[in-house]
Design an enzyme around this catalytic site. Structure first.
Site, PDB file in Angstrom:
ATOM      1  N   LEU A  83       0.805  -1.217   0.000  1.00 31.32           N
ATOM      2  CA  LEU A  83       0.000   0.000   0.000  1.00 31.32           C
ATOM      3  C   LEU A  83       0.841   1.272   0.000  1.00 31.32           C
ATOM      4  O   LEU A  83       0.301   2.357  -0.193  1.00 31.32           O
ATOM      5  CB  LEU A  83      -0.930   0.009   1.221  1.00 31.32           C
ATOM      6  CG  LEU A  83      -2.014  -1.069   1.241  1.00 31.32           C
ATOM      7  CD1 LEU A  83      -2.672  -1.141   2.605  1.00 31.32           C
ATOM      8  CD2 LEU A  83      -3.055  -0.812   0.158  1.00 31.32           C
ATOM      9  N   ALA A  85       2.822   4.306  -1.165  1.00 28.19           N
ATOM     10  CA  ALA A  85       2.797   5.016  -2.450  1.00 28.19           C
ATOM     11  C   ALA A  85       2.754   6.517  -2.220  1.00 28.19           C
ATOM     12  O   ALA A  85       2.396   6.988  -1.143  1.00 28.19           O
ATOM     13  CB  ALA A  85       1.569   4.597  -3.263  1.00 28.19           C
ATOM     14  N   GLN A  86       3.104   7.251  -3.257  1.00 27.58           N
ATOM     15  CA  GLN A  86       2.688   8.647  -3.349  1.00 27.58           C
ATOM     16  C   GLN A  86       1.281   8.571  -3.918  1.00 27.58           C
ATOM     17  O   GLN A  86       1.078   8.333  -5.107  1.00 27.58           O
ATOM     18  CB  GLN A  86       3.621   9.429  -4.268  1.00 27.58           C
ATOM     19  CG  GLN A  86       3.094  10.784  -4.757  1.00 27.58           C
ATOM     20  CD  GLN A  86       2.586  11.707  -3.671  1.00 27.58           C
ATOM     21  OE1 GLN A  86       1.482  11.538  -3.172  1.00 27.58           O
ATOM     22  NE2 GLN A  86       3.396  12.685  -3.314  1.00 27.58           N
ATOM     23  N   SER A 127      -5.068   1.881  -8.453  1.00 23.17           N
ATOM     24  CA  SER A 127      -6.005   3.000  -8.367  1.00 23.17           C
ATOM     25  C   SER A 127      -6.893   3.100  -9.599  1.00 23.17           C
ATOM     26  O   SER A 127      -6.505   2.699 -10.704  1.00 23.17           O
ATOM     27  CB  SER A 127      -5.220   4.306  -8.223  1.00 23.17           C
ATOM     28  OG  SER A 127      -6.033   5.439  -8.423  1.00 23.17           O
ATOM     29  N   TYR A 151       0.378  10.263 -11.414  1.00 18.77           N
ATOM     30  CA  TYR A 151       0.006   9.221 -10.463  1.00 18.77           C
ATOM     31  C   TYR A 151      -0.579   8.012 -11.182  1.00 18.77           C
ATOM     32  O   TYR A 151      -0.172   6.873 -10.952  1.00 18.77           O
ATOM     33  CB  TYR A 151      -0.997   9.788  -9.454  1.00 18.77           C
ATOM     34  CG  TYR A 151      -1.550   8.760  -8.490  1.00 18.77           C
ATOM     35  CD1 TYR A 151      -0.711   8.026  -7.676  1.00 18.77           C
ATOM     36  CD2 TYR A 151      -2.927   8.530  -8.407  1.00 18.77           C
ATOM     37  CE1 TYR A 151      -1.207   7.080  -6.792  1.00 18.77           C
ATOM     38  CE2 TYR A 151      -3.433   7.602  -7.524  1.00 18.77           C
ATOM     39  CZ  TYR A 151      -2.574   6.875  -6.723  1.00 18.77           C
ATOM     40  OH  TYR A 151      -3.077   5.948  -5.863  1.00 18.77           O
ATOM     41  N   LYS A 155       0.912   4.062 -11.523  1.00 21.65           N
ATOM     42  CA  LYS A 155       0.169   2.870 -11.123  1.00 21.65           C
ATOM     43  C   LYS A 155       0.052   1.865 -12.276  1.00 21.65           C
ATOM     44  O   LYS A 155       0.090   0.650 -12.060  1.00 21.65           O
ATOM     45  CB  LYS A 155      -1.218   3.261 -10.613  1.00 21.65           C
ATOM     46  CG  LYS A 155      -1.196   3.904  -9.228  1.00 21.65           C
ATOM     47  CD  LYS A 155      -0.667   2.931  -8.178  1.00 21.65           C
ATOM     48  CE  LYS A 155      -0.771   3.493  -6.783  1.00 21.65           C
ATOM     49  NZ  LYS A 155      -0.286   2.536  -5.754  1.00 21.65           N
ATOM     50  N   ASN A 180     -12.333   6.127  -4.974  1.00 21.71           N
ATOM     51  CA  ASN A 180     -11.967   7.096  -3.938  1.00 21.71           C
ATOM     52  C   ASN A 180     -12.333   6.546  -2.562  1.00 21.71           C
ATOM     53  O   ASN A 180     -13.517   6.445  -2.228  1.00 21.71           O
ATOM     54  CB  ASN A 180     -12.674   8.427  -4.183  1.00 21.71           C
ATOM     55  CG  ASN A 180     -12.010   9.218  -5.281  1.00 21.71           C
ATOM     56  OD1 ASN A 180     -11.816   8.704  -6.381  1.00 21.71           O
ATOM     57  ND2 ASN A 180     -11.663  10.458  -4.995  1.00 21.71           N
ATOM     58  N   ARG A 274      -8.901  21.625 -12.584  1.00 20.67           N
ATOM     59  CA  ARG A 274      -7.476  21.326 -12.664  1.00 20.67           C
ATOM     60  C   ARG A 274      -7.294  20.189 -13.672  1.00 20.67           C
ATOM     61  O   ARG A 274      -7.885  19.112 -13.533  1.00 20.67           O
ATOM     62  CB  ARG A 274      -6.923  20.947 -11.292  1.00 20.67           C
ATOM     63  CG  ARG A 274      -7.019  22.106 -10.298  1.00 20.67           C
ATOM     64  CD  ARG A 274      -6.362  21.815  -8.973  1.00 20.67           C
ATOM     65  NE  ARG A 274      -7.103  20.876  -8.168  1.00 20.67           N
ATOM     66  CZ  ARG A 274      -6.950  20.724  -6.847  1.00 20.67           C
ATOM     67  NH1 ARG A 274      -6.081  21.489  -6.204  1.00 20.67           N
ATOM     68  NH2 ARG A 274      -7.657  19.838  -6.180  1.00 20.67           N
TER      69      ARG A 274
END
Length: 315
Positions: A83, A85-86, A127, A151, A155, A180, A274
């Protein structure tokens, strides 16, 4: 049995520790020997209390980019929950070097060291960001991967290394693509940030305004990892599985609900979107139900208790 949880002092990892230690919590597979491996960048010792004080868990402060420390930590380990991670989209964009070295090189190190140490099974926390802006909702596991940000790209790379390890039969692997995740102990993401803003009466900032997101309770995520860790090989090994509710929540509705539950006078302020953020995602949980027999709670069903925990912690 000895298990190791990378990122085990963080949000999801610490809840996984709790679940594995629930001897009477519905699973006969509680692990008696749990090692937490965490660089403490976002992890907190407080998340593991009172387990550390009682000697039920051992904490190794180490980075998955450090092969030497990692190799020592994996001695005698049978199952690894990866688990670490950034795990933040904006953070990964801001520091792409750290995201790459942790989420790609770190995955390679975990797999290499696990194989060398004789680990049997490794479960990977991937993710929903691997899908990018999916063409249709809900998103099945066989949908194309088209990450929109650093990100998500990291992954995808991590998943590919897991598939190579599985193809070589070096390890038993399971990949989870998480929607999420929300729950107590989370930080620096939309729900805890908005809860804090509502508590303080500060405006809630929404970038874009039209997002629809699948929010899944942390305990449902943890249960999927636990069930897959101890399931028969033929049921889970080599699988890629979404963890989500199958239902989307308009992000503006989430903001209004947090304000209402908080009794806050905060206002919702909509700002320009964004570009790195995915606007719409809903997971198809069919495989989660078929393979593991799990059906997550409805989205945000536990929001009131998370808000209560947040308020209590802030006191």
């Amino acid at each position: 049995m000895r298990v190791l949880i990378t990122g085990g002092a963080g949000f999801i990892g610490s809840h996984l520790v709790d679940r594995l230690l629930e001897v009477s919590g519905g699973t006969p597979h509680a692990a008696p020997d749990i090692l937490v491996y965490d660089n403490m960048r976002r992890g907190r010792r407080a998340h593991l209390e009172p387990h550390l004080s009682a000697g039920r868990v051992r904490l190794i402060e180490g980075d998955i980019r450090d092969e030497t420390v990692l190799q020592r930590a994996l001695s005698g380990v049978e199952i690894v929950f990866h688990l670490a991670a950034q795990a933040n989209v904006i953070g990964s964009e801001a520091d792409r070097d750290y995201a790459f070295s942790t989420n790609v090189v770190g995955v390679y190190n975990i797999l290499k060291a696990s194989e060398s140490a004789g680990v049997r099974r490794v479960l990977f926390g991937s993710s929903r960001e691997v899908y990018g802006e999916a063409q249709t909702l809900p998103v099945r596991e066989d949908a194309p991967v088209a990450p929109k940000n650093a990100y998500g790209a990291s992954k995808v790379a991590g998943e590919q290394y897991f598939r190579v390890a599985q193809a070589r039969e070096a390890l038993e692997t399971v990949i989870f693509r998480m929607a999420n995740v929300y729950g107590p102990r989370d930080s620096e993401r939309v729900i805890p940030l908005w809860m804090e803003h509502a508590r303080r009466g500060v405006d809630l900032l929404l970038y874009g305004g039209d997002q629809v997101i699948d929010f899944v309770w942390v305990q449902d995520v943890v249960e999927a990892f636990v069930q897959a860790a101890f399931a028969e090989r033929e049921r889970v090994v080599g699988q890629t599985i979404n963890i989500g509710t199958g239902q989307g929540t308009p992000i503006a509705d989430l903001a209004r609900r947090i304000v209402a539950l908080s009794g806050s006078e905060s206002q919702l302020q909509i700002l320009p979107a964004r570009g790195a953020e995915v606007r719409r995602f809903v997971a198809d949980p069919t495989r989660l139900k078929a393979v593991l027999g799990l059906e997550p709670d409805p989205p945000l069903a536990h929001l009131p208790e998370m808000l209560a925990a947040h308020v209590e912690h802030a006191r």
